[in-house]
Design a protein around this motif. Structure first.
Motif: not given
Length: 256
Positions: A158-160, A176-185, A231-241
């Motif tokens: 991402a930095r590159a 796009p990156v998908l992070l998956h795992g049990e709750p609390g992981s 517009d904000s240049g923020a990382l977009l994070f969908f929780d419970e996507a």
């Protein structure tokens, strides 16, 4: 609100503006549901709009995110009592009003200035989610070496892309990156750490605000989320996507 109610509000607002001889300013309006016949209001302005209703929008003006030089100029207008102006100017999610207000508080340290800035950003209204400033780093992640290595590889790539593609790498370059795992992981924490490592704020999408019972509104809200992140240049994070990222073939009703 639903399209019919939005149209009724628009008509009433136009009438009030006409009777009061005032300009009408909209934020968050969906022009697709805006009444096509003018009521008589002299001037109608709108922000954060995408689709233009036929016959209503005469001019569209894109206001780019203020450059670093502009941000530093705003901060320089107020005497600096010891904070690092570059650190504040780097926060692209902060508006010029945010920077001016924080400088007006005359913070004596960078930590105090960033705390004040974070508080202003967090209070900003958004119908798609909230802006969050990462506060935790790699040392806060307790993960197997293989998983940790995969996350650092993501941050490296991402930095590159940031260096190669400019201020909106996550959208223009498609990362796009998908992070998956049990709750609390540690999925949310991992996203926060990556964002912090890249020097980005996070736009944390509120799933409850995205999903709508009205047909077409959910997709509109998703577009708004991506546009706000751009517009904000923020990382977009969908929780419970997985709540709304489903297979297109699973059509059970009109919302699908």
């Amino acid at each position: 609100c639903d399209p019919q109610t939005q149209t009724e509000y628009a008509i009433r607002a136009e009438r009030l503006a006409m009777l009061g001889d005032r300009a009408l300013w909209w934020r968050g309006i969906d022009w697709a549901h805006y009444p096509a016949r003018p009521v008589g209001t002299r001037l109608i302005l709108g922000a954060d709009t995408e689709a233009a209703a036929p016959g209503r929008i005469l001019h569209r003006i894109h206001l780019a995110t203020p450059a670093r030089e502009d941000r530093l100029r705003v901060l320089a207008a107020v005497p600096n009592r010891g904070y690092d102006a570059d650190a504040l100017a780097a926060r692209r999610t902060a508006t010029l009003d945010d920077l001016s207000a924080v400088a007006g508080y005359a913070p004596e340290t960078t930590a105090e200035a960033l705390r004040l800035l974070n508080a202003r950003i967090a209070e900003r209204p958004s119908h798609v989610g909230r802006i969050a400033a990462p506060i935790r780093g790699w040392d806060d992640l307790v993960l197997p070496a293989g998983t940790l290595g995969a996350l650092t590889d993501i941050a490296f790539e991402a930095r590159a892309r940031i260096e190669r593609n400019g201020p909106h790498p996550m959208l223009n370059a498609g990362m796009p990156v998908l992070l998956h795992g049990e709750p609390g992981s540690g999925k949310s924490l991992a996203a926060e750490v990556i964002a912090g490592d890249l020097g980005l704020d996070m736009l944390v999408v509120d799933v409850a605000s995205i999903i709508s019972k009205y047909v077409g509104e959910t997709s509109k809200n998703l577009r708004d989320a991506f546009r706000e992140a751009a517009d904000s240049g923020a990382l977009l994070f969908f929780d419970e996507a997985d709540t709304f990222f489903v297979k297109r073939t699973e059509v059970k009703d009109t919302h699908d």
